[in-house]
Write a protein that holds these residues in place. Structure first.
Motif: not given
Length: 266
Positions: A119, A124-125, A128, A203
């Motif tokens: 998160n 996102e993503p 990440e 998340n």
């Protein structure tokens, strides 16, 4: 080793520790089971609270272990016949003393899921990442390794991860310095993959598994409650065992660096 049962016995109702049934690749150690590696032994404790005292080969450990929790004995010399004095105390006041003997294995890689940022503050993503760390003494060939979550598996690039080295598994669109999340040091190895997870990392918290080229699970990270934006899930130390409730905490992301414990984003 002298163990006083009185402080330990008051914590809960008396419960005798019955010996575990060990797997084919494990050896009995006290009422638990031991998986012997090169410089470490992973112990599965019995299904009762136990106080363990282990001495020998440079170790002098006293550990209060909850029912069924794993723990690691390290460091040990690789390729060596080791002998450990093991004493356990259950909260019924029963002390057992035994000698544990085993042959440690040749030096080997130990690749662990060390930190997860599911998160991020950034997009996102794409921002990440999953951090891997080789805690072994020899390089790890990641050919055939996959990261697995509830949505599927992501195959990793075929590279060697050297001892004491971090790598970040990231999406192809990952920006190393997006000015929103802490950047990794420039020398950190980036393993770019088409996607992390089925639709990115969840998340809401989901377990991850790292599998080697033969399909064996070599490391796990747990499903924990949803972290605040910008917070990571971090292993408290590279040797902290999978399956222990205390092996992971949330805190400031430290990609490509030693994890920082017990610090939270306001």
């Amino acid at each position: 080793m002298s163990l006083d049962p009185r402080p330990f016995a008051m914590e809960s109702e008396p419960l005798r520790a019955a010996p575990l049934a060990c797997a084919p690749d494990e050896l009995p150690i006290g009422p638990g089971c031991a998986h012997v590696a090169d410089d470490r032994i992973r112990v599965r404790s019995a299904d009762a609270p136990l106080l363990w005292a282990v001495a020998g080969e440079g170790l002098d450990e006293v550990l209060a272990v909850p029912p069924g929790e794993p723990f690691v004995l390290a460091p040990l010399p690789p390729l060596t016949a080791v002998e450990l004095d093991v004493a356990t105390l259950d909260n019924a006041g029963v002390v057992e003393r035994r000698t544990f003997s085993a042959m440690t294995r040749a030096p080997m890689p130990h690749v662990v899921i060390n930190e997860v940022l599911a998160n991020p503050m950034g997009a996102e993503p794409s921002q990440e990442w999953v951090e891997l760390y080789n805690d072994g003494d020899v390089p790890a060939d990641l050919t055939g390794y996959v990261l697995a979550d509830v949505g599927g598996e992501t195959e990793l690039p075929s590279i060697f991860l050297n001892p004491g080295t971090y790598a970040l598994v990231v999406n192809e669109g990952y920006i190393a310095e997006d000015e929103l999340d802490p950047p990794a040091p420039p020398e950190t190895l980036l393993l770019r993959v088409p996607k992390l997870g089925n639709h990115g990392l969840s998340n809401s918290g989901e377990p991850l598994k790292l599998k080697d080229g033969g399909g064996a699970v070599v490391s796990r990270s747990p499903a924990l409650p949803e972290p605040k934006a910008g917070m990571s899930l971090a292993r408290v130390g590279p040797r902290a065992p999978d399956g222990s409730v205390g092996s992971f905490v949330t805190g400031w992301p430290t990609p490509g660096r030693v994890n920082i414990m017990n610090r939270e984003i306001p």
